[in-house]
Write an enzyme that holds these catalytic residues in place. Structure first.
Site, mmCIF file in Angstrom:
data_model
loop_
_atom_site.group_PDB
_atom_site.id
_atom_site.type_symbol
_atom_site.label_atom_id
_atom_site.label_comp_id
_atom_site.label_asym_id
_atom_site.label_seq_id
_atom_site.Cartn_x
_atom_site.Cartn_y
_atom_site.Cartn_z
ATOM 1 C CG ASP A 111 -2.180 -0.540 0.995
ATOM 2 O OD1 ASP A 111 -2.557 -1.110 -0.198
ATOM 3 O OD2 ASP A 111 -3.017 -0.842 1.888
ATOM 4 N N GLY A 138 -2.387 -0.570 -8.784
ATOM 5 C CA GLY A 138 -1.305 0.302 -8.889
ATOM 6 C C GLY A 138 -0.093 0.208 -8.000
ATOM 7 C CE LYS A 139 -3.039 -1.802 -2.888
ATOM 8 N NZ LYS A 139 -3.954 -2.594 -2.058
ATOM 9 C CB VAL A 140 2.799 -5.496 -7.482
ATOM 10 C CG1 VAL A 140 3.480 -6.398 -8.352
ATOM 11 C CG2 VAL A 140 2.705 -5.425 -5.869
#
Length: 345
Positions: free
Chosen positions: A255, A298-300
């Site tokens: 996050d 949109g994290k990894v």
């Protein structure tokens, strides 16, 4: 366990012995597994991605869920820290406080029986984690030691990272826990975050501390944890995740990319990510959610990611040994020093 008079010392007689990845090189078996299929091949690819993280000299964030130190995995994490192969840790309180700090104080985990009579164990003050036993009286010592550390600090809010720094200092000053994760992280400048800090012996210790000092006491600020880890992401730029299990540590580490964006910063997603888990994605839970799914948030960046569906005590020693014996030399980042003004010597 038979229904007869059993002495506590009889049950707490065979300690769990931590795995030493320095003593063997898992390279040949992992390279052979890489030529096979299913999770064997996935584990080999995960090891290669971990090496690529180190060769890219990105910041490596290790997440620890579940109950790993009690199962003999703690020395592995210690060795990765000492060699500079881990830059940040996000973990459960069980791993860091109930298990690693517990062992650093001189206590042990013991081999047990998953079919034990739990009522009899309760009468003997023995706690069970599947096939592992813990002496509850020794856990109480851990609780009171946490309270002792809190009693010696200025009454104010602390991030878990900051409080764990003081736990590491406590061990180092007393010559305790030479092979402890907490002490190694303190000495090597590796910040440890435990977002659910009170969900452990730390919680019992801090409750005891606060009841003793109702007017002025230590509290834990979990938002500060989130902010501090986000600051590390901004400082690091390129980051990679090595995740054992899922839960809060996995989500918390992922996050920070979104948190940085909320603060108005343009940051890249975690460039690398590997996860070892037995959880299933079909129930929508986080622990089994794929790294590809994390890309939708949109994290990894899923291009350099690998899920390994395996039990961590089987897969992690192989992965870590493979990487430990092949990792390039790299400078230690010592991200804990970003916050040293909050934790004076």
């Amino acid at each position: 366990m038979e229904r007869r008079s059993v002495q506590k010392k009889d049950l707490l007689s065979t300690p769990v012995v931590p795995i030493d990845i320095k003593a063997f090189d898992a390279g040949p078996i992992l390279e052979a597994m890489g030529k096979t299929a299913f999770q064997a091949r996935n584990l080999h690819r995960a090891a290669e991605i971990y090496l690529e993280m180190l060769e890219d000299d990105c910041a490596v964030i290790l997440t620890l869920a579940g109950s790993l130190v009690s199962a003999g995995q703690g020395l592995i994490v210690h060795d990765l820290i000492r060699k500079g192969l881990v830059d940040v840790i996000v973990a459960t309180g069980a791993n860091i406080v109930d298990q690693d700090f517990f062992e650093a104080l001189g206590h042990r985990h013991y081999q047990g029986d998953p079919r034990a009579d739990d009522e009899a164990l309760r009468r003997l003050w023995i706690d069970r984690i599947y096939d592992t036993y813990i002496d509850e009286e020794e856990l109480r010592h851990t609780d009171y030691t946490v309270a002792e550390i809190a009693d010696g600090l200025e009454p104010r809010p602390y991030s878990s990272r900051e409080f764990i720094w003081h736990m590491g200092r406590y061990l180092a000053e007393r010559g305790l826990g030479e092979k402890s994760i907490v002490r190694a992280a303190y000495e090597e400048g590796v910040p440890i975050f435990v977002p659910a800090f009170s969900d452990s012996s730390a919680g019992f210790g801090l409750v005891y501390h606060q009841v003793k000092h109702p007017e002025a006491h230590v509290t834990i600020d979990s938002v500060a944890d989130f902010r501090e880890l986000t600051e590390i992401k901004l400082k690091a730029g390129t980051t990679g995740l090595v995740m054992l299990g899922g839960g809060v540590p996995k989500n918390f580490a992922q996050d920070v990319v979104v948190a940085a964006e909320v603060l108005g910063h343009r940051v890249e997603m975690h460039k690398y990510a590997i996860q070892i888990t037995v959880a299933d994605e079909r129930d929508g839970g986080l622990s089994g959610s794929t790294l590809s799914e994390a890309q939708s948030w949109g994290k990894v960046d899923a291009r350099l990611s690998q899920m390994v569906f395996a039990e961590a005590t089987l897969a992690f020693p192989l992965l870590a040994s493979y990487v430990w014996h092949r990792a390039p030399a790299r400078a230690k980042r010592r991200y804990a020093e970003l916050f040293r003004e909050k934790a004076p010597a």
